[in-house]
Design an enzyme around this catalytic site. Structure first.
Site, short mmCIF file in Angstrom:
data_model
loop_
_atom_site.label_atom_id
_atom_site.label_comp_id
_atom_site.label_asym_id
_atom_site.label_seq_id
_atom_site.Cartn_x
_atom_site.Cartn_y
_atom_site.Cartn_z
N HIS A 146 39.32 40.53 29.03
CA HIS A 146 40.49 40.28 29.83
C HIS A 146 40.05 39.62 31.25
CE1 HIS A 146 44.61 41.31 31.61
NE2 HIS A 146 44.79 40.66 30.49
N LYS A 148 39.45 36.95 33.98
CA LYS A 148 39.72 35.42 34.15
C LYS A 148 39.15 34.68 35.31
CE LYS A 148 43.30 37.17 33.70
NZ LYS A 148 43.86 38.45 33.08
N ASP A 153 29.74 25.27 40.71
CA ASP A 153 28.43 24.97 41.62
C ASP A 153 27.78 26.20 42.33
OD1 ASP A 153 28.61 22.41 40.70
OD2 ASP A 153 29.36 21.50 42.74
N HIS A 318 53.56 39.01 36.78
CA HIS A 318 52.35 39.22 35.88
C HIS A 318 51.42 39.59 37.00
CE1 HIS A 318 48.94 37.97 33.34
NE2 HIS A 318 49.60 38.66 32.46
N LYS A 320 48.64 41.67 39.50
CA LYS A 320 47.83 42.80 39.50
C LYS A 320 47.61 43.43 40.61
CE LYS A 320 46.97 40.33 35.33
NZ LYS A 320 47.98 40.89 34.38
N ASP A 325 47.86 52.03 52.36
CA ASP A 325 47.93 52.53 53.83
C ASP A 325 47.59 51.16 54.53
OD1 ASP A 325 48.32 54.88 53.16
OD2 ASP A 325 46.40 55.58 53.60
#
Length: 400
Positions: A146, A148, A153, A318, A320, A325
């Site tokens: 999963h 991505k 370079d 979508h 995440k 704190d």
């Protein structure tokens, strides 16, 4: 009667096989895992919460690549935007730039064979990763890559929630605008992403490039302190438990799928009991069957014990992220669900820079303003159809 008995017998055998396959596959997977977390890295980081802006920058950097482009995606669709992306990779390969593309075998199922052949003919090195394989067919079908990530370079890295498809640039009417968080990393973080890509590349192609210095140029250090942590099997749960336990004032969790493990759920309840403010941002519109219903049992309890839950309504959420704190934030590929916790290969970035955290909090505040508060009354209002869906979702929550 004979047919019914035979059918029941076959069904029981299939269930037994699935259970054994999953348990044995998981046991083997866990036995091979090691914790891997970088020391404190320094670099320059930027955040992209909008797909069009991200991919404008992303395509620009790919076009300017001189040496090598390494890309791993979970999903590449078969649509106009995906074809534009693949065309760009072919053009760079024809220019003499080394281009490697890894794609999850199940997440990338919509990519056509002729498109792969065209990539290879143009000089792009292509491979699927995390193929379904013996002896644990069912378990291996659940373990997805999963991550991505992109490295250009050896100096420019990208990491986050976006894949390749029209919905990610707001061209899917049902899910637009698509809200996600993606990082651009310059400096030591890009170097680590390069090594992680090459580890995955070696695992799936048997080509070992990790000792080739040309893929690891010298990079300048930036001012933003961060750590990167690739995870699979059970390692992410331990990290998240540590984050929650260090909170003293506030926690913000942004996730499209909220299905915590039992230890994480109990820790969230403990957080509330010790007076820490907990806010959770989730989508109002779902993109998968049953994932909302799977979250309800947890959200009911947390709302009852003082948490605030916000359902994002300005498109599909979508992103995440976790903010602790105002001292640490997490942005990466992992959802706050059991699939990311126990099955998927993920990679997250933990950032310790106050200015960057304030920037992320401003993004989160905008997302909360574009949300509606979810109330306990809504979730406890009698609804037979929803209750049935919640029961089914509870059974299959590990795989949603």
């Amino acid at each position: 009667m004979t047919f019914a008995v035979t059918f029941i017998g076959v069904l029981l055998l299939i269930i037994i096989w699935l259970v054994l396959d999953f348990r044995l596959g998981r046991k083997k997977h866990h036995s091979q895992m090691k914790n891997c977390e970088t020391p404190m890295l320094h670099g320059q980081l930027d955040i992209y919460p909008h797909g069009p802006e991200l991919f404008a920058d992303y395509f620009k950097e790919i076009k300017e690549a001189k040496l090598h482009i390494h890309i791993l995606f979970y999903i590449i669709k078969n649509d106009k935007f995906s074809h534009t992306f693949l065309k760009l990779l072919k053009e760079k390969a024809k220019e003499g730039v080394e281009v490697r593309l890894l794609l999850d075998r199940i997440g990338g199922i919509r990519l056509k064979k002729h498109s792969i052949n065209e990539l290879r003919e143009a000089g792009v090195h292509f491979s699927y990763c995390n193929r379904v394989k013996l002896p644990y067919l069912f378990y291996s079908a659940q373990v997805r890559n999963h991550r991505k990530i992109t490295i250009i370079d050896g100096k420019i890295g990208y990491l986050g929630g976006y894949n390749i498809g029209k919905e990610y640039i707001n061209e899917d009417p049902k899910l637009s605008p698509w809200r996600d968080y993606h990082l651009k990393l310059l400096g030591e973080g890009a170097t680590f992403l390069q090594s992680e890509f090459l580890i995955d590349w070696r695992e799936n192609t048997s080509e070992d490039l990790l000792n080739h210095s040309k893929y690891f140029p010298e990079v300048s250090k930036g001012l933003i302190r961060h750590q990167l942590m690739p995870t699979e099997a059970v390692t992410l749960e331990k990290k998240y438990l540590g984050l929650l336990q260090m909170a003293k004032e506030s926690i913000i969790i942004g996730t499209p799928y909220f299905i915590p493990s039992k230890p994480l759920f109990q820790e969230l309840r403990a957080v509330l009991k010790r007076g820490v403010q907990l806010a959770i941002v989730v989508p109002y519109t779902s993109d998968h069957v049953l994932v909302q219903e799977a979250s309800h049992r947890y959200l009911k309890t947390l709302l009852r014990e003082g948490a605030k839950v916000f359902q994002f309504k300005n498109g599909f959420y979508h992103a995440k992220t976790i903010v602790i704190d105002d001292k640490l934030c997490d942005i990466g590929t992992a959802n706050f669900d059991k699939r990311s916790l126990f099955l998927n290969k993920e990679i997250n970035c933990y950032i310790y820079n106050p200015e960057f955290i304030e920037r992320l909090k401003a993004v989160l505040q905008k997302d909360i303003e574009d949300s509606r508060p979810l109330t306990l009354k809504e979730l406890t209002k009698p609804n037979l159809f929803r209750s049935v869906k919640e029961g089914i979702a509870g059974i299959f929550s590990y795989f949603l």
